[in-house]
Design a protein around this motif. Structure first.
Motif, PDB file in Angstrom:
ATOM      1  N   GLN A   1     -91.701  -0.829  48.063  1.00 44.23           N
ATOM      2  CA  GLN A   1     -92.461   0.230  48.310  1.00 44.23           C
ATOM      3  C   GLN A   1     -93.055   0.406  49.849  1.00 44.23           C
ATOM      4  O   GLN A   1     -93.877  -0.708  50.392  1.00 44.23           O
ATOM      5  CB  GLN A   1     -93.395   0.406  47.298  1.00 44.23           C
ATOM      6  CG  GLN A   1     -94.690   1.675  47.529  1.00 44.23           C
ATOM      7  CD  GLN A   1     -93.919   2.997  47.335  1.00 44.23           C
ATOM      8  OE1 GLN A   1     -93.147   3.187  46.451  1.00 44.23           O
ATOM      9  NE2 GLN A   1     -93.707   3.985  48.382  1.00 44.23           N
TER      10      GLN A   1
ATOM     11  N   THR B   1     -95.468   2.550  52.003  1.00 47.43           N
ATOM     12  CA  THR B   1     -96.165   3.917  52.115  1.00 47.43           C
ATOM     13  C   THR B   1     -96.703   4.057  53.408  1.00 47.43           C
ATOM     14  O   THR B   1     -97.396   2.977  54.075  1.00 47.43           O
ATOM     15  CB  THR B   1     -97.253   3.794  51.167  1.00 47.43           C
ATOM     16  OG1 THR B   1     -96.704   3.617  49.777  1.00 47.43           O
ATOM     17  CG2 THR B   1     -98.120   4.777  51.274  1.00 47.43           C
TER      18      THR B   1
ATOM     19  N   THR C   1     -92.185   7.271  53.831  1.00 45.82           N
ATOM     20  CA  THR C   1     -92.695   6.630  52.456  1.00 45.82           C
ATOM     21  C   THR C   1     -91.813   6.813  51.438  1.00 45.82           C
ATOM     22  O   THR C   1     -91.142   8.029  51.389  1.00 45.82           O
ATOM     23  CB  THR C   1     -93.873   7.412  52.040  1.00 45.82           C
ATOM     24  OG1 THR C   1     -94.964   7.331  53.356  1.00 45.82           O
ATOM     25  CG2 THR C   1     -94.346   7.036  50.729  1.00 45.82           C
TER      26      THR C   1
END
Length: 113
Positions: free
Chosen positions: A108, A110, A89
Motif C-alpha cells: 500500500q 498512501t 495512492t
C-alpha cells in the motif's frame, strides 16, 4: 515463482518512496518485470515495466517522477517514486511473466495532501 514486494507506506505529497520486489524462482535478468497499481474504485493499471535488457516503459502519469530499475545479481526490481501526488495512492503490485503470470502480494502506498 514467488515475488515479495515491500517499501510502501504513508508519505506526504511531494515526498518519495522506493518499492522493492524480490523474486525467488523468477529471473528479472532474463524476463524483466513490471509494477502495476490499483487505486480504490479503479482498475489495475501498468505503472512501469522493464525488459530483461533494461529497456523501460512508463505510464504517462508517472513519467519524469518514477524510475523502474533492477539489480540482476540480487534478482530484485525497484520502483523509485518521487514527487508523489495524492492520485498515486494505490496498492502497488510487482509482476513477472515467466511462462505464466506471477504477482507479488501488493504494498500500500498512501500519499496525503
Amino acid at each position: 515463482v514467488q515475488l515479495q514486494a515491500s517499501g510502501g507506506g504513508l508519505v506526504q505529497a511531494g515526498g518519495s518512496l522506493r518499492l522493492s520486489c524480490a523474486a525467488s524462482g523468477g529471473t528479472f535478468a532474463i524476463y524483466g518485470g513490471g509494477w502495476y497499481r490499483r487505486a480504490p474504485g479503479k482498475q489495475r493499471e501498468l505503472v512501469a515495466d522493464i525488459t530483461g535488457r533494461g529497456s523501460t516503459n512508463y505510464a504517462d502519469s508517472v513519467k519524469g517522477r518514477f524510475t523502474i530499475s533492477k539489480d540482476n545479481p540480487k534478482n530484485t526490481m525497484y520502483l523509485q517514486m518521487n514527487s508523489l501526488k495524492s492520485e498515486d495512492t494505490a496498492v502497488y503490485y510487482c509482476h513477472i511473466w515467466q511462462f505464466g503470470d506471477y504477482w507479488g502480494q501488493g504494498t500500500q502506498v498512501t500519499v496525503s495532501s
